[in-house]
Design a protein around this motif. Structure first.
Motif, PDB file in Angstrom:
ATOM      1  N   SER A 276       0.833  -1.208   0.000  1.00 31.20           N
ATOM      2  CA  SER A 276       0.000   0.000   0.000  1.00 31.20           C
ATOM      3  C   SER A 276       0.867   1.257   0.000  1.00 31.20           C
ATOM      4  O   SER A 276       2.031   1.242   0.411  1.00 31.20           O
ATOM      5  CB  SER A 276      -0.913   0.014   1.236  1.00 31.20           C
ATOM      6  OG  SER A 276      -0.152   0.066   2.413  1.00 31.20           O
TER       7      SER A 276
ATOM      8  N   GLN B  46     -18.468   3.588   4.396  1.00 31.31           N
ATOM      9  CA  GLN B  46     -18.745   2.910   3.128  1.00 31.31           C
ATOM     10  C   GLN B  46     -19.767   3.673   2.296  1.00 31.31           C
ATOM     11  O   GLN B  46     -19.686   3.692   1.066  1.00 31.31           O
ATOM     12  CB  GLN B  46     -19.235   1.484   3.406  1.00 31.31           C
ATOM     13  CG  GLN B  46     -18.156   0.552   3.906  1.00 31.31           C
ATOM     14  CD  GLN B  46     -18.681  -0.801   4.338  1.00 31.31           C
ATOM     15  OE1 GLN B  46     -19.826  -0.934   4.765  1.00 31.31           O
ATOM     16  NE2 GLN B  46     -17.844  -1.826   4.236  1.00 31.31           N
TER      17      GLN B  46
ATOM     18  N   ASN C  50      -7.259   2.372   8.652  1.00 32.23           N
ATOM     19  CA  ASN C  50      -7.889   1.147   8.166  1.00 32.23           C
ATOM     20  C   ASN C  50      -9.324   1.390   7.704  1.00 32.23           C
ATOM     21  O   ASN C  50      -9.768   0.817   6.701  1.00 32.23           O
ATOM     22  CB  ASN C  50      -7.865   0.078   9.260  1.00 32.23           C
ATOM     23  CG  ASN C  50      -6.473  -0.454   9.527  1.00 32.23           C
ATOM     24  OD1 ASN C  50      -5.582  -0.319   8.691  1.00 32.23           O
ATOM     25  ND2 ASN C  50      -6.266  -1.041  10.699  1.00 32.23           N
TER      26      ASN C  50
ATOM     27  N   ARG D 195      -9.004   3.141   4.236  1.00 38.50           N
ATOM     28  CA  ARG D 195      -8.465   2.292   3.168  1.00 38.50           C
ATOM     29  C   ARG D 195      -9.428   1.166   2.788  1.00 38.50           C
ATOM     30  O   ARG D 195      -9.522   0.800   1.618  1.00 38.50           O
ATOM     31  CB  ARG D 195      -7.117   1.717   3.584  1.00 38.50           C
ATOM     32  CG  ARG D 195      -6.003   2.750   3.583  1.00 38.50           C
ATOM     33  CD  ARG D 195      -4.637   2.102   3.584  1.00 38.50           C
ATOM     34  NE  ARG D 195      -3.575   3.092   3.589  1.00 38.50           N
ATOM     35  CZ  ARG D 195      -3.120   3.738   2.520  1.00 38.50           C
ATOM     36  NH1 ARG D 195      -3.676   3.518   1.335  1.00 38.50           N
ATOM     37  NH2 ARG D 195      -2.147   4.609   2.625  1.00 38.50           N
ATOM     38  N   THR D 196     -10.137   0.599   3.766  1.00 36.83           N
ATOM     39  CA  THR D 196     -11.077  -0.480   3.420  1.00 36.83           C
ATOM     40  C   THR D 196     -12.332   0.072   2.755  1.00 36.83           C
ATOM     41  O   THR D 196     -12.953  -0.606   1.935  1.00 36.83           O
ATOM     42  CB  THR D 196     -11.458  -1.291   4.672  1.00 36.83           C
ATOM     43  OG1 THR D 196     -11.949  -0.413   5.698  1.00 36.83           O
ATOM     44  CG2 THR D 196     -10.264  -2.050   5.212  1.00 36.83           C
ATOM     45  N   SER D 197     -12.720   1.312   3.097  1.00 34.00           N
ATOM     46  CA  SER D 197     -13.894   1.925   2.473  1.00 34.00           C
ATOM     47  C   SER D 197     -13.581   2.493   1.095  1.00 34.00           C
ATOM     48  O   SER D 197     -14.449   2.521   0.221  1.00 34.00           O
ATOM     49  CB  SER D 197     -14.420   3.067   3.355  1.00 34.00           C
ATOM     50  OG  SER D 197     -14.725   2.638   4.644  1.00 34.00           O
TER      51      SER D 197
ATOM     52  N   PRO E 104     -10.481   1.996  -1.284  1.00 31.37           N
ATOM     53  CA  PRO E 104      -9.166   1.415  -1.607  1.00 31.37           C
ATOM     54  C   PRO E 104      -8.321   2.254  -2.553  1.00 31.37           C
ATOM     55  O   PRO E 104      -7.090   2.157  -2.536  1.00 31.37           O
ATOM     56  CB  PRO E 104      -9.525   0.065  -2.240  1.00 31.37           C
ATOM     57  CG  PRO E 104     -10.885  -0.263  -1.714  1.00 31.37           C
ATOM     58  CD  PRO E 104     -11.589   1.047  -1.566  1.00 31.37           C
ATOM     59  N   GLN E 105      -8.961   3.080  -3.378  1.00 30.81           N
ATOM     60  CA  GLN E 105      -8.216   3.882  -4.341  1.00 30.81           C
ATOM     61  C   GLN E 105      -7.679   5.175  -3.741  1.00 30.81           C
ATOM     62  O   GLN E 105      -7.150   6.036  -4.452  1.00 30.81           O
ATOM     63  CB  GLN E 105      -9.087   4.208  -5.552  1.00 30.81           C
ATOM     64  CG  GLN E 105     -10.279   5.130  -5.284  1.00 30.81           C
ATOM     65  CD  GLN E 105     -11.548   4.369  -4.932  1.00 30.81           C
ATOM     66  OE1 GLN E 105     -11.503   3.388  -4.196  1.00 30.81           O
ATOM     67  NE2 GLN E 105     -12.684   4.823  -5.449  1.00 30.81           N
TER      68      GLN E 105
END
Length: 301
Positions: free
Chosen positions: A2, A231, A260, A263-265, A267-268
């Motif tokens: 990442s 999200q 976190n 990044r998880t919600s 990713p770009q």
């Protein structure tokens, strides 16, 4: 692998109308304009730097708690104001804020947020979009909303408590801006409706409480609902030009958790900055007051 995240410790700079003088023994001594207050501060677990005699001689008003959620203000002089005004300005904008003594120790502003205010005005000014759309969720008395509007954004302000939205409207009038869109609603419900409408925003600001309630009794608990909120919120971002700020004030949250979540919600994500907000006391200590994550995307020139 990442992208490397920038980790920062940030504190407001050059704010003439605010000063953290000292903190310790679970209290803070701070100046708002011409008034010096003593308030409880659960993060200040270390001893005071200045002595009790200096604290007592310098302060005008002190908050005394009656319970975990309420208390009263004790004034040295009965003529001390219950309401007063302060200003904030950076290189881009200037706003005015009405402060007041509430029964739950707050005065209508969280000074450490000035760091985020600077990021908001810089972001809005950097965009090519003529009038960027900014959404402020859990928006309280509107400091971030005013900054966005003063910088030129089409601003929507969402909070579930009608009284603080009314307070924010007073701050709008004081600051000489207008046409902020005021919404009294549960933030998560509002976001879901905006998704259905297909609306997009160039900037989104989230400063959620650890616990809260919506106008119809909706329950908010940070660790239970923040993932769902993130999200949904990232789907409202304009793909070409945007910024997002997530700020949390919770003893159980670290900047790595915020990283976190983002990044998880999303990713770009690029240009992600995470870190801790603090106030630098004139007497020496640093007072930690929350963790943040933020990122910005501008059109390539």
């Amino acid at each position: 692998m990442s992208e490397i995240t920038t980790i920062q410790l940030l504190t407001p700079q050059h704010w003439k109308d605010y000063e953290l003088i000292d903190c310790g023994n679970f209290e803070k001594l701070e100046r708002f304009g011409d008034l010096i207050l003593i308030r409880p501060e659960p993060q200040a677990v270390w001893p005071k730097t200045l002595g009790d005699a200096e604290w007592n001689s310098r302060h005008h008003i002190k908050f005394k708690g009656r319970s975990a959620t309420s208390g009263e203000w004790l004034k040295k002089n009965s003529k001390a104001a219950d309401r007063w005004h302060i200003e904030y300005k950076n290189k881009d904008v200037e706003i005015k804020l009405r402060l007041g003594l509430t029964s739950f120790k707050h005065v209508g502003i969280f000074p450490e947020q000035a760091v985020n205010w600077d990021y908001i005005s810089e972001s809005v000014k950097s965009f090519e979009t003529p009038q960027p759309k900014v959404l402020n969720l859990f928006a309280y008395t509107g400091g971030a909303s005013l900054i966005a509007k003063a910088a030129g954004a089409d601003t929507t302000h969402v909070d579930s408590i009608k009284q603080v939205v009314t307070w924010a409207n007073e701050n709008q009038e004081l600051s000489g801006v207008d046409n902020i869109r005021w919404v009294v609603e549960d933030a998560l419900k509002f976001v879901k409706r905006e998704l259905k409408r297909g609306n997009k925003y160039n900037g989104i600001i989230l400063d959620p409480p650890a616990y809260g309630h919506g106008p119809k009794g909706e329950k908010w608990k940070l660790e239970d609902h923040i993932m769902e909120m993130m999200q949904d919120v990232v789907q409202l971002l304009d793909p070409e030009e945007h910024f997002l700020i997530l700020n949390t004030y919770s003893l159980g949250f670290s900047s790595v958790i915020v990283e976190n979540l983002i990044r998880t919600s999303f990713p770009q994500v690029a240009n992600l900055e995470i870190g801790e907000l603090y106030l630098q006391a004139t007497a020496g200590p640093k007072l930690p007051l929350g963790v943040f994550g933020k990122f910005r995307k501008t059109k390539k020139k």
